[in-house]
Design a protein around this motif. Structure first.
Motif, PDB file in Angstrom:
ATOM      1  N   GLU A 158      -6.114   8.018  -1.087  1.00 45.02           N
ATOM      2  CA  GLU A 158      -7.176   7.448  -2.407  1.00 45.02           C
ATOM      3  C   GLU A 158      -8.393   7.208  -1.404  1.00 45.02           C
ATOM      4  OE1 GLU A 158      -8.133   7.966  -5.146  1.00 45.02           O
ATOM      5  OE2 GLU A 158      -5.836   8.578  -6.313  1.00 45.02           O
ATOM      6  N   VAL A 159      -8.445   5.755  -0.719  1.00 46.21           N
ATOM      7  CA  VAL A 159      -9.213   5.291  -0.034  1.00 46.21           C
ATOM      8  C   VAL A 159      -9.791   6.034   1.275  1.00 46.21           C
ATOM      9  CG1 VAL A 159      -9.542   3.113   2.281  1.00 46.21           C
ATOM     10  CG2 VAL A 159      -8.391   2.599   0.348  1.00 46.21           C
ATOM     11  N   PRO A 183     -11.728   4.469  -9.798  1.00 46.02           N
ATOM     12  CA  PRO A 183     -10.775   3.056  -9.907  1.00 46.02           C
ATOM     13  C   PRO A 183      -9.022   2.537  -9.064  1.00 46.02           C
ATOM     14  CG  PRO A 183     -10.878   4.492 -12.028  1.00 46.02           C
ATOM     15  CD  PRO A 183     -11.172   5.110 -10.507  1.00 46.02           C
ATOM     16  N   ALA A 184      -8.639   3.933  -7.829  1.00 47.10           N
ATOM     17  CA  ALA A 184      -8.352   3.222  -7.284  1.00 47.10           C
ATOM     18  C   ALA A 184      -8.157   2.914  -5.811  1.00 47.10           C
ATOM     19  CB  ALA A 184      -7.064   5.004  -6.742  1.00 47.10           C
ATOM     20  N   VAL A 185      -9.415   3.309  -5.527  1.00 39.65           N
ATOM     21  CA  VAL A 185     -10.371   2.784  -4.243  1.00 39.65           C
ATOM     22  C   VAL A 185     -10.948   0.667  -4.968  1.00 39.65           C
ATOM     23  CG1 VAL A 185     -12.384   2.966  -2.618  1.00 39.65           C
ATOM     24  CG2 VAL A 185     -11.155   4.816  -3.393  1.00 39.65           C
ATOM     25  N   VAL A 186     -11.603   0.896  -5.742  1.00 36.56           N
ATOM     26  CA  VAL A 186     -11.463  -0.020  -5.941  1.00 36.56           C
ATOM     27  C   VAL A 186     -10.309  -0.832  -6.205  1.00 36.56           C
ATOM     28  CG1 VAL A 186     -12.131  -1.910  -8.318  1.00 36.56           C
ATOM     29  CG2 VAL A 186     -13.439   0.537  -7.366  1.00 36.56           C
ATOM     30  N   ASP A 187      -9.026  -1.289  -6.603  1.00 37.74           N
ATOM     31  CA  ASP A 187      -7.969  -1.793  -6.991  1.00 37.74           C
ATOM     32  C   ASP A 187      -7.718  -2.191  -5.351  1.00 37.74           C
ATOM     33  OD1 ASP A 187      -5.687  -2.878  -8.186  1.00 37.74           O
ATOM     34  OD2 ASP A 187      -4.410  -0.886  -6.885  1.00 37.74           O
ATOM     35  N   VAL A 188      -7.594  -1.167  -4.475  1.00 40.02           N
ATOM     36  CA  VAL A 188      -6.625  -1.357  -2.987  1.00 40.02           C
ATOM     37  C   VAL A 188      -8.002  -2.255  -2.827  1.00 40.02           C
ATOM     38  CG1 VAL A 188      -6.467  -0.343  -0.655  1.00 40.02           C
ATOM     39  CG2 VAL A 188      -5.782   1.575  -3.173  1.00 40.02           C
ATOM     40  N   LEU A 189      -9.494  -2.091  -2.590  1.00 35.40           N
ATOM     41  CA  LEU A 189     -10.792  -3.259  -2.377  1.00 35.40           C
ATOM     42  C   LEU A 189      -9.903  -4.446  -2.905  1.00 35.40           C
ATOM     43  CD1 LEU A 189     -12.537  -4.175  -0.374  1.00 35.40           C
ATOM     44  CD2 LEU A 189     -14.428  -3.305  -3.049  1.00 35.40           C
ATOM     45  N   GLY A 190      -9.287  -4.533  -4.287  1.00 36.63           N
ATOM     46  CA  GLY A 190      -8.929  -6.043  -4.409  1.00 36.63           C
ATOM     47  C   GLY A 190      -8.030  -7.223  -4.212  1.00 36.63           C
ATOM     48  N   LEU A 221       0.462  -1.141  -0.105  1.00 38.81           N
ATOM     49  CA  LEU A 221       0.149   0.332  -0.215  1.00 38.81           C
ATOM     50  C   LEU A 221       0.761   1.602  -0.018  1.00 38.81           C
ATOM     51  CD1 LEU A 221      -2.752  -1.159   2.390  1.00 38.81           C
ATOM     52  CD2 LEU A 221      -3.001  -0.630   0.005  1.00 38.81           C
ATOM     53  N   SER A 222       0.952   1.975  -0.722  1.00 34.64           N
ATOM     54  CA  SER A 222       1.661   3.633  -0.458  1.00 34.64           C
ATOM     55  C   SER A 222       0.373   4.157  -0.507  1.00 34.64           C
ATOM     56  CB  SER A 222       1.863   4.123  -2.298  1.00 34.64           C
ATOM     57  OG  SER A 222       0.161   3.977  -3.306  1.00 34.64           O
ATOM     58  N   LYS A 223       1.590   5.659   0.184  1.00 29.65           N
ATOM     59  CA  LYS A 223       0.853   6.408   0.767  1.00 29.65           C
ATOM     60  C   LYS A 223      -0.594   7.454   0.064  1.00 29.65           C
ATOM     61  CE  LYS A 223       2.494   9.013   4.128  1.00 29.65           C
ATOM     62  NZ  LYS A 223       3.142   9.984   4.684  1.00 29.65           N
ATOM     63  N   GLN A 224      -0.350   7.205  -1.451  1.00 30.61           N
ATOM     64  CA  GLN A 224      -1.333   7.680  -2.110  1.00 30.61           C
ATOM     65  C   GLN A 224      -2.407   6.618  -1.614  1.00 30.61           C
ATOM     66  OE1 GLN A 224      -1.225  10.912  -3.865  1.00 30.61           O
ATOM     67  NE2 GLN A 224      -4.139   9.785  -4.434  1.00 30.61           N
ATOM     68  N   GLY A 229     -10.349   6.977   9.690  1.00 30.50           N
ATOM     69  CA  GLY A 229      -9.496   5.466  10.398  1.00 30.50           C
ATOM     70  C   GLY A 229      -9.861   5.373   9.528  1.00 30.50           C
ATOM     71  N   ALA A 230      -9.930   5.350   8.153  1.00 28.56           N
ATOM     72  CA  ALA A 230      -9.210   4.847   6.809  1.00 28.56           C
ATOM     73  C   ALA A 230      -8.113   4.944   6.259  1.00 28.56           C
ATOM     74  CB  ALA A 230     -10.454   5.460   5.816  1.00 28.56           C
ATOM     75  N   ALA A 231      -7.613   6.096   7.272  1.00 25.15           N
ATOM     76  CA  ALA A 231      -6.054   6.033   6.727  1.00 25.15           C
ATOM     77  C   ALA A 231      -5.208   5.068   7.919  1.00 25.15           C
ATOM     78  CB  ALA A 231      -5.526   7.767   7.300  1.00 25.15           C
ATOM     79  N   TYR A 232      -6.084   4.501   8.182  1.00 24.42           N
ATOM     80  CA  TYR A 232      -4.942   3.638   8.922  1.00 24.42           C
ATOM     81  C   TYR A 232      -4.706   2.112   7.852  1.00 24.42           C
ATOM     82  CZ  TYR A 232      -3.872   7.571  11.897  1.00 24.42           C
ATOM     83  OH  TYR A 232      -3.483   8.444  12.143  1.00 24.42           O
ATOM     84  N   LEU A 233      -5.276   1.979   7.121  1.00 23.46           N
ATOM     85  CA  LEU A 233      -5.492   0.908   6.642  1.00 23.46           C
ATOM     86  C   LEU A 233      -4.214  -0.256   6.906  1.00 23.46           C
ATOM     87  CD1 LEU A 233      -6.950  -1.456   4.620  1.00 23.46           C
ATOM     88  CD2 LEU A 233      -6.508   0.385   2.971  1.00 23.46           C
ATOM     89  N   HIS A 234      -4.257  -1.401   7.616  1.00 19.15           N
ATOM     90  CA  HIS A 234      -2.752  -2.054   7.186  1.00 19.15           C
ATOM     91  C   HIS A 234      -3.242  -2.875   6.206  1.00 19.15           C
ATOM     92  CE1 HIS A 234      -3.155  -1.088  11.834  1.00 19.15           C
ATOM     93  NE2 HIS A 234      -4.145  -0.836  11.501  1.00 19.15           N
TER      94      HIS A 234
END
Length: 186
Positions: A26-27, A154-161, A19-22, A103-108
């Motif tokens: 996005e999330v 698309p970036a959020v969907v990519d992270v979720l995937g 996970l990048s900071k970007q 809290g989303a910024a703290y996605l592990h």
């Protein structure tokens, strides 16, 4: 044997996701936008309580390039406390959406289904708040989930995937998380 975890399951449970900071920004932007939609639900009952607004503001600040530090975390905790002080269940859910946005910024970066709540929790709490305002009308929640899905970049969907599917449980908010999760995955 029953109760034992296979080697593949153990590897998945401990695998790290890049996970990048970007990605986190996005999330967090997605979560903040979802929470912002129901902020008025909380503020209608507690107009002098700025904690959820401050949590959403801190989430936006991080999403737009700010630091992920103690202040962001503190606003998330404060929004959670505001949820406990809310006068209605809808107000509590709206404050929880704000907490989830910060809290989303703290996605592990762990390949665990529970991490999906960091990505989709704000949207699900916001959908639940909207349902409750509408007299617990579940079609309203489903419509909010659809709208959130349309706003997911698309970036959020990519992270979720990169994560496993959302976990079971969690009551109605958990159902809304799973509904959104299924709606965003190909």
């Amino acid at each position: 044997m029953a109760g034992e975890t296979s080697e593949a399951e153990q590897a998945t449970a401990t695998a790290e996701i890049v996970l990048s900071k970007q990605d986190l920004r996005e999330v967090t932007a997605f979560a903040a936008a979802c929470a912002e939609e129901v902020l008025a639900v909380f503020e209608a009952g507690r107009p002098d309580d700025a904690r959820p607004r401050e949590a959403i503001g801190a989430a936006w600040e991080f999403a737009r390039g700010g630091e992920r530090g103690k202040a962001l975390r503190d606003t998330a905790w404060a929004a959670l406390k505001a949820a406990k002080d809310a006068d209605t269940e809808a107000g509590r859910e709206a404050a929880r959406a704000a907490m989830a946005a910060a809290g989303a910024a703290y996605l592990h970066p762990l390949a665990k289904a529970t991490q999906v709540k960091h990505i989709l929790g704000a949207a699900a709490h916001a959908a639940r708040a909207a349902e409750l305002v509408a007299g617990d009308d579940r079609t309203v929640g489903a419509e909010r989930v659809e709208r959130a899905a349309c706003h997911a970049t698309p970036a959020v969907v990519d992270v979720l995937g990169r994560f496993p599917a959302a976990p079971g449980g969690g009551g109605r908010v958990g159902e809304l998380i799973r509904l959104l999760d299924v709606g965003l995955r190909p």
